[in-house]
Write a protein that holds these residues in place. Structure first.
Motif, PDB file in Angstrom:
ATOM      1  N   ARG A 299       4.101  13.812   1.509  1.00  9.54           N
ATOM      2  CA  ARG A 299       5.040  13.250   2.439  1.00  9.54           C
ATOM      3  C   ARG A 299       3.606  11.824   3.082  1.00  9.54           C
ATOM      4  NH1 ARG A 299      10.060  14.011   2.101  1.00  9.54           N
ATOM      5  NH2 ARG A 299      10.978  15.612   1.658  1.00  9.54           N
ATOM      6  N   ASN A 300       4.173  11.153   4.596  1.00  9.24           N
ATOM      7  CA  ASN A 300       3.701  10.169   4.727  1.00  9.24           C
ATOM      8  C   ASN A 300       2.548   9.307   4.641  1.00  9.24           C
ATOM      9  OD1 ASN A 300       4.669  11.942   6.823  1.00  9.24           O
ATOM     10  ND2 ASN A 300       3.094  13.044   8.257  1.00  9.24           N
ATOM     11  N   TYR A 301       2.861   8.427   3.388  1.00 14.13           N
ATOM     12  CA  TYR A 301       1.637   8.125   2.186  1.00 14.13           C
ATOM     13  C   TYR A 301       1.016   6.685   2.791  1.00 14.13           C
ATOM     14  CZ  TYR A 301       4.589  10.351  -0.962  1.00 14.13           C
ATOM     15  OH  TYR A 301       4.685  11.747  -2.417  1.00 14.13           O
ATOM     16  N   ALA A 302       1.823   6.356   4.333  1.00 18.49           N
ATOM     17  CA  ALA A 302       1.578   5.241   5.436  1.00 18.49           C
ATOM     18  C   ALA A 302      -0.331   4.972   5.210  1.00 18.49           C
ATOM     19  CB  ALA A 302       1.686   5.467   6.933  1.00 18.49           C
ATOM     20  N   GLY A 303      -0.238   3.668   5.204  1.00 23.89           N
ATOM     21  CA  GLY A 303      -1.408   3.103   5.319  1.00 23.89           C
ATOM     22  C   GLY A 303      -1.447   2.708   7.013  1.00 23.89           C
ATOM     23  N   VAL A 304      -1.172   2.109   7.181  1.00 17.99           N
ATOM     24  CA  VAL A 304      -0.878   1.260   8.932  1.00 17.99           C
ATOM     25  C   VAL A 304       0.151   1.995   9.682  1.00 17.99           C
ATOM     26  CG1 VAL A 304      -1.645  -0.429  10.668  1.00 17.99           C
ATOM     27  CG2 VAL A 304      -3.430  -0.033   8.498  1.00 17.99           C
ATOM     28  N   LEU A 305       1.132   1.707   9.010  1.00 15.96           N
ATOM     29  CA  LEU A 305       2.417   1.705   9.635  1.00 15.96           C
ATOM     30  C   LEU A 305       3.189   2.577   9.169  1.00 15.96           C
ATOM     31  CD1 LEU A 305       3.499  -2.613  10.349  1.00 15.96           C
ATOM     32  CD2 LEU A 305       2.237  -0.539  11.607  1.00 15.96           C
ATOM     33  N   VAL A 306       4.133   3.579   9.888  1.00 11.47           N
ATOM     34  CA  VAL A 306       4.373   4.710   9.379  1.00 11.47           C
ATOM     35  C   VAL A 306       5.922   4.333   9.224  1.00 11.47           C
ATOM     36  CG1 VAL A 306       5.138   5.908  11.386  1.00 11.47           C
ATOM     37  CG2 VAL A 306       4.457   7.674   8.704  1.00 11.47           C
ATOM     38  N   ILE A 307       6.213   3.332   9.707  1.00 13.87           N
ATOM     39  CA  ILE A 307       7.413   3.177   9.374  1.00 13.87           C
ATOM     40  C   ILE A 307       8.365   2.849   7.942  1.00 13.87           C
ATOM     41  CG2 ILE A 307       7.429   1.403  11.674  1.00 13.87           C
ATOM     42  CD1 ILE A 307       7.391  -1.269  10.292  1.00 13.87           C
ATOM     43  N   TRP A 308       7.177   2.063   7.236  1.00 14.52           N
ATOM     44  CA  TRP A 308       8.459   2.950   6.083  1.00 14.52           C
ATOM     45  C   TRP A 308       8.066   3.776   5.509  1.00 14.52           C
ATOM     46  CZ3 TRP A 308       8.107  -2.359   6.074  1.00 14.52           C
ATOM     47  CH2 TRP A 308       6.804  -3.039   5.997  1.00 14.52           C
ATOM     48  N   ASP A 309       7.079   4.546   5.724  1.00 18.66           N
ATOM     49  CA  ASP A 309       7.505   6.462   5.570  1.00 18.66           C
ATOM     50  C   ASP A 309       8.902   6.436   6.139  1.00 18.66           C
ATOM     51  OD1 ASP A 309       5.475   8.062   4.344  1.00 18.66           O
ATOM     52  OD2 ASP A 309       4.257   6.726   5.917  1.00 18.66           O
ATOM     53  N   ARG A 310       9.101   5.913   6.988  1.00 20.38           N
ATOM     54  CA  ARG A 310      10.129   6.430   7.891  1.00 20.38           C
ATOM     55  C   ARG A 310      11.538   5.780   7.304  1.00 20.38           C
ATOM     56  NH1 ARG A 310      10.790   9.109  13.281  1.00 20.38           N
ATOM     57  NH2 ARG A 310       8.757   9.519  13.586  1.00 20.38           N
ATOM     58  N   LEU A 311      11.494   4.641   6.816  1.00 22.96           N
ATOM     59  CA  LEU A 311      12.481   3.820   5.937  1.00 22.96           C
ATOM     60  C   LEU A 311      12.689   4.595   4.647  1.00 22.96           C
ATOM     61  CD1 LEU A 311      11.498   0.214   6.620  1.00 22.96           C
ATOM     62  CD2 LEU A 311      13.643   1.076   7.003  1.00 22.96           C
TER      63      LEU A 311
ATOM     64  N   TYR B  53       0.746  -0.883   0.388  1.00 21.13           N
ATOM     65  CA  TYR B  53       0.370   0.082  -0.019  1.00 21.13           C
ATOM     66  C   TYR B  53       0.727   1.275   0.194  1.00 21.13           C
ATOM     67  CZ  TYR B  53      -2.916   3.338   1.189  1.00 21.13           C
ATOM     68  OH  TYR B  53      -3.768   5.110   1.606  1.00 21.13           O
ATOM     69  N   TYR B  54       2.159   1.064   0.538  1.00 18.60           N
ATOM     70  CA  TYR B  54       3.280   2.745   1.099  1.00 18.60           C
ATOM     71  C   TYR B  54       3.336   2.561  -0.762  1.00 18.60           C
ATOM     72  CZ  TYR B  54       6.972   5.706   0.948  1.00 18.60           C
ATOM     73  OH  TYR B  54       7.876   5.936   0.828  1.00 18.60           O
ATOM     74  N   PHE B  55       4.022   1.693  -1.246  1.00 18.58           N
ATOM     75  CA  PHE B  55       4.225   1.864  -3.218  1.00 18.58           C
ATOM     76  C   PHE B  55       2.923   2.449  -3.897  1.00 18.58           C
ATOM     77  CE2 PHE B  55       7.748  -0.239  -0.862  1.00 18.58           C
ATOM     78  CZ  PHE B  55       8.882   0.200  -1.153  1.00 18.58           C
TER      79      PHE B  55
END
Length: 282
Positions: free
Chosen positions: A205-217, A97-99
């Motif tokens: 910015r901040n494309y997260a669905g549930v986990l924002v860790i993908w944005d941080r990565l 979902y992030y991508f």
């Protein structure tokens, strides 16, 4: 894995919960004398939601579930159903979902669908309903094909996608402030307010669905500091659901036809404007 119910109906099944939360939030702001809702904006969001849900159900019936079934049958079949494979399904779908979400902001063909979600100048729980009926056309469903290829059944894929979107309903609000350490891990209302803002430092910015860790990565995370201003850069002044759905499709095809340049379909949304500025300077 057959679920015994139509997973495409999960969001409709949760509609009473969503509507109850919208009613609570509207009451919350009304009691404080703050105009976070207007009738015309809320009705526009509801109209877009109904069109989106109808298009999704029809697309699932006509071709999406068939495509997932074919890919599943010809895939790796690596994942027997167990608690860990179900947990992995949620993580994998959130990663994909992030991508999808990032591409929806950086590829104009995908943005033509996604722009409807961002076009309100308000952010409240009803904004989560603001979706496009053209997602099956632009290809949102293609991003989940790897899950079917790895061995997840079509029903499970559709269910996990629906549950991810259900979670995201609850982050479309200004009634909840920052949530401490949760901001580091999850997509929260604060993190998602940034995503909906058109302040220059918050755009894309901040494309997260549930986990924002993908944005941080992947370097797309920005915390909420300055008060967000909502809407899109080229704001559309309309509450007509069909106009909100198709205005960017119309602009995109018009730009491609006028310039005879197919790059308008896959370049970022702002590329057309930058090209026009270069032509005016030359």
């Amino acid at each position: 894995m057959e679920l015994g119910f139509d997973p495409g109906l999960v969001l409709l099944a949760l509609a009473p919960v969503f509507l109850g939360c919208v009613a609570w939030e509207a009451w919350y702001w009304h009691k404080r004398g703050i105009a976070k809702y207007t009738m015309v904006d809320t009705l526009s969001n509801a109209g877009l939601a109904l069109l989106h849900q109808g298009a999704d159900l029809l697309a699932n019936l006509l071709f999406i579930k068939t495509a997932y079934t074919w890919v599943h049958a010809h895939g790796l079949q690596l994942l027997p159903i167990s608690w860990w494979s179900l947990l992995l399904a949620f993580l994998l779908q959130d990663f994909l979902y992030y991508f999808f979400h990032r591409a929806s902001h950086r590829v104009r063909w995908l943005w033509a669908s996604h722009v409807a979600h961002h076009s309100s100048e308000r952010l409240n729980l009803s904004t989560a309903f603001r979706q496009s009926l053209t997602y099956p056309i632009s290809g949102m469903w293609l991003f989940w094909l790897p899950m079917a290829w790895l061995g997840y059944s079509p029903d499970l894929v559709i269910l996990v996608v629906g549950l991810n979107l259900a979670y995201q309903f609850f982050v479309h609000t200004e009634a909840i402030g920052r949530l401490g350490w949760l901001e580091q891990v999850f997509n929260t209302p604060s993190n998602h307010r940034v995503h909906h803002a058109r302040n220059p430092q918050y755009i894309d910015r901040n494309y997260a669905g549930v986990l924002v860790i993908w944005d941080r990565l992947f370097g797309s995370y920005v915390p909420e500091v300055e008060a967000p201003r909502y809407g899109i850069v080229r704001q559309i002044q309309s509450h007509n659901p069909l106009r909100l759905t198709f205005h960017e499709w119309s602009d995109m095809f018009r730009d491609a036809w006028r310039t005879r340049d197919p790059r308008h379909f896959w370049k970022p949304p702002e590329w057309a404007e930058s090209q026009a500025k270069q032509q005016r300077r030359s």
